[in-house]
Design a protein around this motif. Structure first.
Motif, short mmCIF file in Angstrom:
data_model
loop_
_atom_site.label_atom_id
_atom_site.label_comp_id
_atom_site.label_asym_id
_atom_site.label_seq_id
_atom_site.Cartn_x
_atom_site.Cartn_y
_atom_site.Cartn_z
N THR A 27 -6.08 -25.11 -16.79
CA THR A 27 -5.28 -25.09 -18.02
C THR A 27 -3.79 -25.14 -17.71
O THR A 27 -3.03 -25.89 -18.33
CB THR A 27 -5.62 -23.83 -18.85
OG1 THR A 27 -7.02 -23.87 -19.17
CG2 THR A 27 -4.81 -23.77 -20.12
N ALA A 28 -3.35 -24.35 -16.75
CA ALA A 28 -1.94 -24.37 -16.35
C ALA A 28 -1.56 -25.74 -15.81
O ALA A 28 -0.49 -26.27 -16.14
CB ALA A 28 -1.68 -23.29 -15.30
N GLY A 29 -2.42 -26.33 -14.99
CA GLY A 29 -2.16 -27.66 -14.46
C GLY A 29 -2.05 -28.71 -15.55
O GLY A 29 -1.17 -29.58 -15.50
N GLU A 30 -2.91 -28.62 -16.55
CA GLU A 30 -2.85 -29.58 -17.67
C GLU A 30 -1.57 -29.41 -18.47
O GLU A 30 -1.01 -30.39 -18.96
CB GLU A 30 -4.09 -29.43 -18.55
CG GLU A 30 -5.34 -29.97 -17.88
CD GLU A 30 -6.60 -29.76 -18.68
OE1 GLU A 30 -6.62 -28.90 -19.59
OE2 GLU A 30 -7.58 -30.46 -18.40
N ARG A 31 -1.09 -28.20 -18.61
CA ARG A 31 0.18 -27.98 -19.32
C ARG A 31 1.36 -28.51 -18.51
O ARG A 31 2.32 -29.01 -19.07
CB ARG A 31 0.36 -26.52 -19.64
CG ARG A 31 -0.58 -26.07 -20.72
CD ARG A 31 -0.34 -24.66 -21.13
NE ARG A 31 -1.32 -24.31 -22.13
CZ ARG A 31 -1.06 -23.53 -23.16
NH1 ARG A 31 0.13 -23.02 -23.31
NH2 ARG A 31 -2.00 -23.28 -24.03
N LEU A 32 1.26 -28.39 -17.20
CA LEU A 32 2.34 -28.87 -16.33
C LEU A 32 2.32 -30.38 -16.10
O LEU A 32 3.35 -31.04 -16.10
CB LEU A 32 2.27 -28.18 -14.97
CG LEU A 32 2.64 -26.70 -14.91
CD1 LEU A 32 2.25 -26.11 -13.57
CD2 LEU A 32 4.13 -26.53 -15.16
#
Length: 135
Positions: free
Chosen positions: A125-130
């Motif tokens: 999820t963090a990677g997709e936001r970044l």
């Protein structure tokens, strides 16, 4: 990666990453020592953070048009493979089961698994936001 792409350079990249990850895990073990009857918080910490980092790494690499062919092996297999440890997790879980706290052992083994899986999801999820959604 095709078998014919595996060569000394790739193996050196994985090995160098493994050295970095293993030295980091060793340092955490020194900073957070434990006895066989105590929760091994150092191992828990490296496995959970490694799971989260793997989630971020997968999204990051998949977001690239042409990542370097050694990027994922260096970071994923090498650094994170050296950072995380299933063998210590298994031995330390067995030590807790064998000590006077089998419930603590069960909590550690199951808790590590559940929190690690959750951490991968958080990392993705963090990677997709970044970096944007995975392809």
């Amino acid at each position: 990666m095709a078998r014919d792409e595996v060569g000394p350079g790739l193996l050196a990249a994985i090995g160098a990453g493994g050295v970095l990850g293993s030295l980091g895990r060793w340092a955490v073990g020194l900073a957070l020592p434990h006895t066989p009857s105590q929760v091994p918080w150092g191992t828990f910490l490296v496995n959970v953070t490694g799971s989260a980092a793997m989630g971020v790494l997968v999204v990051w690499v998949l977001s690239m048009d042409r990542p370097h062919p050694w990027l994922r092996p260096f970071l994923g297999v090498g650094v994170l493979g050296g950072w995380t440890t299933f063998s210590s997790y298994a031995v330390e879980g067995r030590d807790l089961f064998a000590s006077s706290s089998p419930w603590l052992g069960l909590g550690y083994v199951l808790g590590s698994l559940v929190v690690g899986l959750f951490a991968v999801g958080v990392g993705v999820t963090a990677g997709e936001r970044l970096f944007g959604r995975r392809r």
